[in-house]
Design a protein around this motif. Structure first.
Motif, PDB file in Angstrom:
ATOM      1  N   LYS A  73       0.812  -1.214   0.000  1.00  0.00           N
ATOM      2  CA  LYS A  73       0.000   0.000   0.000  1.00  0.00           C
ATOM      3  C   LYS A  73       0.847   1.268   0.000  1.00  0.00           C
ATOM      4  CE  LYS A  73      -0.762   0.156   5.035  1.00  0.00           C
ATOM      5  NZ  LYS A  73      -1.820   0.130   6.080  1.00  0.00           N
ATOM      6  N   ASP A  74       2.141   1.134   0.274  1.00  0.00           N
ATOM      7  CA  ASP A  74       3.031   2.292   0.271  1.00  0.00           C
ATOM      8  C   ASP A  74       3.593   2.595  -1.112  1.00  0.00           C
ATOM      9  OD1 ASP A  74       4.434  -0.198   0.480  1.00  0.00           O
ATOM     10  OD2 ASP A  74       6.267   0.905   0.995  1.00  0.00           O
ATOM     11  N   LEU A  75       3.232   1.794  -2.118  1.00  0.00           N
ATOM     12  CA  LEU A  75       3.795   1.956  -3.456  1.00  0.00           C
ATOM     13  C   LEU A  75       2.807   2.614  -4.405  1.00  0.00           C
ATOM     14  CD1 LEU A  75       5.529  -1.523  -3.887  1.00  0.00           C
ATOM     15  CD2 LEU A  75       6.575   0.630  -3.161  1.00  0.00           C
ATOM     16  N   GLY A  76       3.337   3.447  -5.302  1.00  0.00           N
ATOM     17  CA  GLY A  76       2.531   4.063  -6.345  1.00  0.00           C
ATOM     18  C   GLY A  76       2.662   3.294  -7.646  1.00  0.00           C
ATOM     19  N   PHE A  77       2.600   4.012  -8.767  1.00  0.00           N
ATOM     20  CA  PHE A  77       2.625   3.349 -10.070  1.00  0.00           C
ATOM     21  C   PHE A  77       3.746   3.874 -10.967  1.00  0.00           C
ATOM     22  CE2 PHE A  77      -1.583   2.594  -8.426  1.00  0.00           C
ATOM     23  CZ  PHE A  77      -1.809   1.274  -8.754  1.00  0.00           C
ATOM     24  N   SER A  78       4.744   4.497 -10.376  1.00  0.00           N
ATOM     25  CA  SER A  78       5.922   4.896 -11.144  1.00  0.00           C
ATOM     26  C   SER A  78       6.674   3.634 -11.554  1.00  0.00           C
ATOM     27  CB  SER A  78       6.835   5.779 -10.289  1.00  0.00           C
ATOM     28  OG  SER A  78       7.403   5.010  -9.224  1.00  0.00           O
ATOM     29  N   PRO A  79       7.528   3.725 -12.576  1.00  0.00           N
ATOM     30  CA  PRO A  79       8.321   2.540 -12.961  1.00  0.00           C
ATOM     31  C   PRO A  79       9.088   1.944 -11.782  1.00  0.00           C
ATOM     32  CG  PRO A  79       8.499   4.222 -14.657  1.00  0.00           C
ATOM     33  CD  PRO A  79       7.742   4.854 -13.504  1.00  0.00           C
ATOM     34  N   GLU A  80       9.615   2.794 -10.901  1.00  0.00           N
ATOM     35  CA  GLU A  80      10.379   2.304  -9.751  1.00  0.00           C
ATOM     36  C   GLU A  80       9.469   1.558  -8.773  1.00  0.00           C
ATOM     37  OE1 GLU A  80      12.276   5.564 -11.802  1.00  0.00           O
ATOM     38  OE2 GLU A  80      10.323   5.506 -10.771  1.00  0.00           O
ATOM     39  N   ASP A  81       8.298   2.130  -8.528  1.00  0.00           N
ATOM     40  CA  ASP A  81       7.365   1.480  -7.608  1.00  0.00           C
ATOM     41  C   ASP A  81       6.792   0.205  -8.213  1.00  0.00           C
ATOM     42  OD1 ASP A  81       7.811   3.372  -5.719  1.00  0.00           O
ATOM     43  OD2 ASP A  81       5.804   4.252  -5.749  1.00  0.00           O
ATOM     44  N   ARG A  82       6.552   0.200  -9.513  1.00  0.00           N
ATOM     45  CA  ARG A  82       6.083  -1.029 -10.174  1.00  0.00           C
ATOM     46  C   ARG A  82       7.111  -2.141 -10.019  1.00  0.00           C
ATOM     47  NH1 ARG A  82       1.901  -1.129 -13.985  1.00  0.00           N
ATOM     48  NH2 ARG A  82       0.895   0.867 -14.418  1.00  0.00           N
ATOM     49  N   LYS A  83       8.382  -1.786 -10.195  1.00  0.00           N
ATOM     50  CA  LYS A  83       9.457  -2.780 -10.055  1.00  0.00           C
ATOM     51  C   LYS A  83       9.480  -3.343  -8.643  1.00  0.00           C
ATOM     52  CE  LYS A  83      13.554  -2.330 -12.009  1.00  0.00           C
ATOM     53  NZ  LYS A  83      13.743  -3.659 -12.646  1.00  0.00           N
ATOM     54  N   GLU A  84       9.378  -2.465  -7.637  1.00  0.00           N
ATOM     55  CA  GLU A  84       9.405  -2.917  -6.252  1.00  0.00           C
ATOM     56  C   GLU A  84       8.168  -3.746  -5.923  1.00  0.00           C
ATOM     57  OE1 GLU A  84      10.444  -3.497  -2.205  1.00  0.00           O
ATOM     58  OE2 GLU A  84      11.539  -3.221  -4.085  1.00  0.00           O
ATOM     59  N   ASN A  85       7.031  -3.363  -6.487  1.00  0.00           N
ATOM     60  CA  ASN A  85       5.793  -4.130  -6.321  1.00  0.00           C
ATOM     61  C   ASN A  85       5.995  -5.566  -6.790  1.00  0.00           C
ATOM     62  OD1 ASN A  85       2.836  -4.375  -5.892  1.00  0.00           O
ATOM     63  ND2 ASN A  85       2.754  -4.511  -8.117  1.00  0.00           N
ATOM     64  N   ILE A  86       6.567  -5.719  -7.963  1.00  0.00           N
ATOM     65  CA  ILE A  86       6.783  -7.055  -8.534  1.00  0.00           C
ATOM     66  C   ILE A  86       7.849  -7.818  -7.748  1.00  0.00           C
ATOM     67  CG2 ILE A  86       7.537  -8.310 -10.595  1.00  0.00           C
ATOM     68  CD1 ILE A  86       4.685  -7.063 -10.670  1.00  0.00           C
ATOM     69  N   ARG A  87       8.898  -7.123  -7.309  1.00  0.00           N
ATOM     70  CA  ARG A  87       9.941  -7.800  -6.526  1.00  0.00           C
ATOM     71  C   ARG A  87       9.360  -8.381  -5.243  1.00  0.00           C
ATOM     72  NH1 ARG A  87      12.963  -7.700  -2.280  1.00  0.00           N
ATOM     73  NH2 ARG A  87      11.884  -5.859  -1.455  1.00  0.00           N
ATOM     74  N   ARG A  88       8.553  -7.590  -4.544  1.00  0.00           N
ATOM     75  CA  ARG A  88       7.959  -8.071  -3.293  1.00  0.00           C
ATOM     76  C   ARG A  88       7.041  -9.263  -3.544  1.00  0.00           C
ATOM     77  NH1 ARG A  88       6.038  -2.546  -0.101  1.00  0.00           N
ATOM     78  NH2 ARG A  88       8.028  -1.423  -0.261  1.00  0.00           N
ATOM     79  N   ILE A  89       6.247  -9.179  -4.592  1.00  0.00           N
ATOM     80  CA  ILE A  89       5.342 -10.286  -4.903  1.00  0.00           C
ATOM     81  C   ILE A  89       6.140 -11.541  -5.235  1.00  0.00           C
ATOM     82  CG2 ILE A  89       3.586 -11.122  -6.513  1.00  0.00           C
ATOM     83  CD1 ILE A  89       2.759  -9.046  -4.339  1.00  0.00           C
TER      84      ILE A  89
END
Length: 200
Positions: A73-89
Motif C-alpha cells: 500500500k506504500d507503493l505508487g505506479f511509477s516505474p520504480e514502484d512497479r518494479k518494487e511491487n513485482i519484486r515483493r510479490i
C-alpha cells in the motif's frame, strides 16, 4: 544506518519443500498471469483457484489489487514502484511455493525485465509464465474500473496499453487468449498444462 545484511542467516526448516509436496500429493509452483488491465487475469486466477480447490489441490491467489491494500500500500505506479511491487510479490510467491502451494499471481507486470527478475528467483520448473492475451480494444470494451476511459482523457498518466508499454515475452510457458475463448476453456487450458507437465 548500519548494514545488518551480513548478520542475517537462513534458518533451514525441519520440514522441507519435498515433505510438503509429498503431504499435498502435488508439486508447487508459481503461475504468473501477466497481461493488460481487464484482460481477465484476476477472473482466470480465481476460477483456476476454485477448480483446484474442488480437486483438493492446495492453491492460493495473489492478486494485484488485493496486495496493494496491504503489503504494497506504500507503493505508487511509477516505474520504480512497479518494479518494487513485482519484486515483493516474487519474494512472497517464493515463500508460498516453498510452503507447497500452487501460487497463482495476477499482475499486469508490463516489463520483461521485472518478470525475468522474478523468474530468476525460482528453479526453472517452479515458474510458469502465462500471457493472458487480449486486444486493447476488448480490454477497453470491458473496462470494469473505467481506467482506460480515464487514461484516454489524461486523468491517469503512464497507463499500460495506452500511454505506457506492455512488453510481451517471446517464450511464455503458456498463452491464453481470453478474447477468443470462454473462461471455462481458459481454466481447462491451464489445468491441462499443469497435468501434462506433472504438477498435478
Amino acid at each position: 544506518m548500519n548494514d545488518t545484511t551480513s548478520q542475517l542467516f537462513w534458518h533451514q526448516p525441519k520440514v522441507s519443500i519435498d515433505n510438503r509436496r509429498s503431504l499435498n500429493q502435488h508439486k508447487s509452483c508459481v503461475i504468473w498471469l501477466t497481461g493488460l488491465s481487464a484482460s481477465g487475469k484476476s477472473t482466470l486466477a480465481n476460477e483456476l483457484d476454485k477448480h483446484l480447490h474442488s480437486q483438493s489441490i492446495h492453491s492460493y491467489v495473489l492478486d494485484g489489487d488485493n496486495v496493494r491494500h496491504g503489503l504494497n500500500k506504500d507503493l505508487g505506479f511509477s516505474p520504480e514502484d512497479r518494479k518494487e511491487n513485482i519484486r515483493r510479490i516474487g519474494e512472497v510467491a517464493k515463500l508460498f511455493v516453498d510452503a507447497g502451494l500452487i501460487t497463482i499471481t495476477a499482475f499486469i507486470s508490463p516489463y520483461l525485465e521485472d518478470r525475468n527478475m522474478v523468474r530468476s528467483m525460482f528453479p526453472q520448473d517452479e515458474f510458469v509464465e502465462v500471457y493472458v492475451k487480449c486486444s486493447v480494444e476488448e480490454c477497453e470494451r470491458r473496462d470494469p474500473k473505467g481506467l482506460y476511459r480515464m487514461a484516454r482523457t489524461n486523468q491517469i498518466k503512464e497507463f499500460t496499453g495506452v500511454s505506457a508499454p506492455y512488453e510481451v515475452s517471446e517464450n511464455p510457458e503458456l498463452i491464453i487468449e481470453t478474447d477468443k475463448q470462454t473462461i471455462e476453456a481458459s481454466v481447462l487450458q491451464l489445468v491441462d498444462y499443469l497435468k501434462t507437465n506433472e504438477y498435478l
